[in-house]
Scaffold this motif. Structure first.
Motif, PDB file in Angstrom:
ATOM      1  N   UNK A   1      27.160  -0.655  48.114  1.00 14.71           N
ATOM      2  CA  UNK A   1      27.071  -0.341  49.684  1.00 14.71           C
ATOM      3  C   UNK A   1      28.375   0.259  49.779  1.00 14.71           C
ATOM      4  N   UNK A   2      29.588   0.011  49.053  1.00 19.90           N
ATOM      5  CA  UNK A   2      30.701   0.626  49.329  1.00 19.90           C
ATOM      6  C   UNK A   2      30.746   2.088  49.049  1.00 19.90           C
ATOM      7  N   UNK A   3      29.552   2.600  48.277  1.00 16.64           N
ATOM      8  CA  UNK A   3      29.924   3.982  48.215  1.00 16.64           C
ATOM      9  C   UNK A   3      29.190   4.973  49.195  1.00 16.64           C
ATOM     10  N   UNK A   4      28.492   4.305  49.995  1.00 17.28           N
ATOM     11  CA  UNK A   4      28.018   4.875  51.422  1.00 17.28           C
ATOM     12  C   UNK A   4      28.737   4.677  52.655  1.00 17.28           C
ATOM     13  N   UNK A   5      28.545   5.177  53.562  1.00 15.87           N
ATOM     14  CA  UNK A   5      29.068   5.106  54.951  1.00 15.87           C
ATOM     15  C   UNK A   5      28.720   3.826  55.607  1.00 15.87           C
ATOM     16  N   UNK A   6      29.718   3.176  56.396  1.00 16.76           N
ATOM     17  CA  UNK A   6      29.538   1.938  57.009  1.00 16.76           C
ATOM     18  C   UNK A   6      28.879   0.866  56.183  1.00 16.76           C
ATOM     19  N   UNK A   7      29.570   0.740  55.012  1.00 17.52           N
ATOM     20  CA  UNK A   7      29.207   0.058  53.977  1.00 17.52           C
ATOM     21  C   UNK A   7      27.566  -0.218  53.623  1.00 17.52           C
ATOM     22  N   UNK A   8      27.114   0.922  53.752  1.00 10.62           N
ATOM     23  CA  UNK A   8      25.508   0.963  53.591  1.00 10.62           C
ATOM     24  C   UNK A   8      25.173   1.979  52.404  1.00 10.62           C
ATOM     25  N   UNK A   9      24.227   1.342  51.489  1.00 17.01           N
ATOM     26  CA  UNK A   9      24.032   2.518  50.265  1.00 17.01           C
ATOM     27  C   UNK A   9      23.471   3.664  50.747  1.00 17.01           C
ATOM     28  N   UNK A  10      23.835   4.628  50.165  1.00 20.42           N
ATOM     29  CA  UNK A  10      23.261   6.302  50.435  1.00 20.42           C
ATOM     30  C   UNK A  10      21.716   6.211  50.136  1.00 20.42           C
ATOM     31  N   UNK A  11      21.070   6.882  50.959  1.00 20.62           N
ATOM     32  CA  UNK A  11      19.642   7.063  50.398  1.00 20.62           C
ATOM     33  C   UNK A  11      19.670   8.039  49.248  1.00 20.62           C
ATOM     34  N   UNK A  12      18.472   7.934  48.269  1.00 18.77           N
ATOM     35  CA  UNK A  12      18.588   8.435  47.172  1.00 18.77           C
ATOM     36  C   UNK A  12      17.314   9.458  47.075  1.00 18.77           C
ATOM     37  N   UNK A  13      17.570  10.631  46.819  1.00 13.65           N
ATOM     38  CA  UNK A  13      16.360  11.649  46.512  1.00 13.65           C
ATOM     39  C   UNK A  13      16.187  11.763  44.867  1.00 13.65           C
ATOM     40  N   UNK A  14      14.902  11.176  44.334  1.00  7.32           N
ATOM     41  CA  UNK A  14      14.959  11.126  43.167  1.00  7.32           C
ATOM     42  C   UNK A  14      14.074  12.560  42.689  1.00  7.32           C
ATOM     43  N   UNK A  15      14.486  13.157  41.642  1.00  6.77           N
ATOM     44  CA  UNK A  15      13.673  14.546  41.259  1.00  6.77           C
ATOM     45  C   UNK A  15      13.154  13.938  39.944  1.00  6.77           C
ATOM     46  N   UNK A  16      12.215  14.498  39.607  1.00  5.94           N
ATOM     47  CA  UNK A  16      11.469  14.375  38.292  1.00  5.94           C
ATOM     48  C   UNK A  16      11.798  15.784  37.579  1.00  5.94           C
ATOM     49  N   UNK A  17      12.511  15.649  36.355  1.00  9.20           N
ATOM     50  CA  UNK A  17      12.743  16.704  35.744  1.00  9.20           C
ATOM     51  C   UNK A  17      11.585  17.652  35.313  1.00  9.20           C
ATOM     52  N   UNK A  18      11.713  18.988  34.840  1.00 13.49           N
ATOM     53  CA  UNK A  18      10.707  19.617  34.238  1.00 13.49           C
ATOM     54  C   UNK A  18      10.486  19.364  32.919  1.00 13.49           C
ATOM     55  N   UNK A  19       9.282  19.817  32.416  1.00 11.91           N
ATOM     56  CA  UNK A  19       8.896  19.508  31.162  1.00 11.91           C
ATOM     57  C   UNK A  19       9.339  20.079  30.128  1.00 11.91           C
ATOM     58  N   UNK A  20       9.430  19.695  28.841  1.00 12.62           N
ATOM     59  CA  UNK A  20       9.980  20.621  27.667  1.00 12.62           C
ATOM     60  C   UNK A  20       8.986  21.168  27.064  1.00 12.62           C
ATOM     61  N   UNK A  21       9.237  22.267  26.218  1.00 10.98           N
ATOM     62  CA  UNK A  21       8.108  22.978  25.583  1.00 10.98           C
ATOM     63  C   UNK A  21       8.416  23.684  24.088  1.00 10.98           C
ATOM     64  N   UNK A  22       7.760  24.154  23.251  1.00 11.94           N
ATOM     65  CA  UNK A  22       8.120  24.834  22.170  1.00 11.94           C
ATOM     66  C   UNK A  22       8.997  26.025  22.395  1.00 11.94           C
ATOM     67  N   UNK A  23       9.951  26.469  22.016  1.00 12.83           N
ATOM     68  CA  UNK A  23      10.473  27.679  22.413  1.00 12.83           C
ATOM     69  C   UNK A  23      10.254  28.888  21.405  1.00 12.83           C
ATOM     70  N   UNK A  24      10.275  30.004  21.946  1.00 10.34           N
ATOM     71  CA  UNK A  24      10.091  31.184  21.080  1.00 10.34           C
ATOM     72  C   UNK A  24      11.518  31.547  20.216  1.00 10.34           C
TER      73      UNK A  24
END
Length: 223
Positions: free
Chosen positions: A124-147
């Motif tokens: 909680x100390x990393x957010x404001x008013x001793x409250x943890x910040x919200x989190x926006x979780x991103x799913x990363x893109x896929x990997x593929x065979x390169x040319x």
């Protein structure tokens, strides 16, 4: 007062430029006007401060042989406290977990990201008013065979690594729902380049920045 947004990720957060050949020298970085973090900062405007914390090769919680520094776990807590008070953490990691030296099995694909989410929520100390910040979780893109750099795909287990990468959206969506995070599937807006099958071209950075701008404004109740 500016809203402080920490973007914690790997080389696609840092802005690594895809290469068609291994030149044996460190990767190069897109400029601020090209990478998604820079575009996001410009689009959100002066009331926001985007903190770029991207590192090439960074995993969620795993050590890479000979590169202990890429483990995203030990650095997360000091990073959170360095940049406090935070209003939002944008978290996008997981692609490097698919490296053959550490590749988790399907049922453990979300373990690392869940650990990082809980650290943020338990600080909680990393957010404001001793409250943890919200989190926006991103799913990363896929990997593929390169040319271009054909040696990259085998490092991630070829088709097995790709199959696991395609599972990120559903695994991360479920983690976000269970742990109370916002969620965005970055793979809807980004994709690996043909050069190395891993890093993004400028168009992916642009599209993700546009999607994130809209999502973050919603989080903060702005139109």
């Amino acid at each position: 007062m500016k809203k402080e947004i920490l973007c914690y990720g790997d080389s696609n957060t840092w802005g690594s430029i895809p290469r068609w050949k291994d030149l044996g020298i460190p990767s190069e970085r897109y400029d601020q006007d090209t990478r998604w973090t820079g575009r996001l900062a410009k689009a959100l405007g002066p009331n926001y401060h985007i903190i770029e914390e991207g590192l090439g090769g960074r995993t969620t919680v795993y050590d890479m042989p000979g590169k202990a520094y890429v483990n995203g776990l030990p650095y997360l807590l000091p990073c959170l406290l360095t940049h406090r008070p935070l209003d939002l953490v944008v978290l996008m990691l997981g692609s490097n977990d698919l490296n053959l030296s550490i590749q988790p099995e399907e049922e453990h694909l979300g373990d690392g990201i869940r650990t990082l989410i809980k650290i943020i929520q338990d600080t909680p100390a990393c957010g404001r008013n001793n409250t943890p910040p919200p989190i926006l979780l991103l799913a990363p893109s896929d990997i593929c065979e390169a040319k271009g750099r054909t040696e990259v795909y085998p490092k991630f287990g070829c088709d097995k690594g790709r199959r696991l990468s395609l599972m990120f959206p559903e695994v991360y969506r479920q983690a976000a729902q269970e742990l109370g995070c916002y969620f965005l599937d970055a793979s809807r807006f980004t994709g690996p380049s043909e050069a190395d099958g891993l890093h993004w071209m400028p168009e992916s950075h642009r599209q993700l920045a546009e999607a994130l701008t809209e999502e973050i404004k919603k989080i903060f109740g702005e139109k």
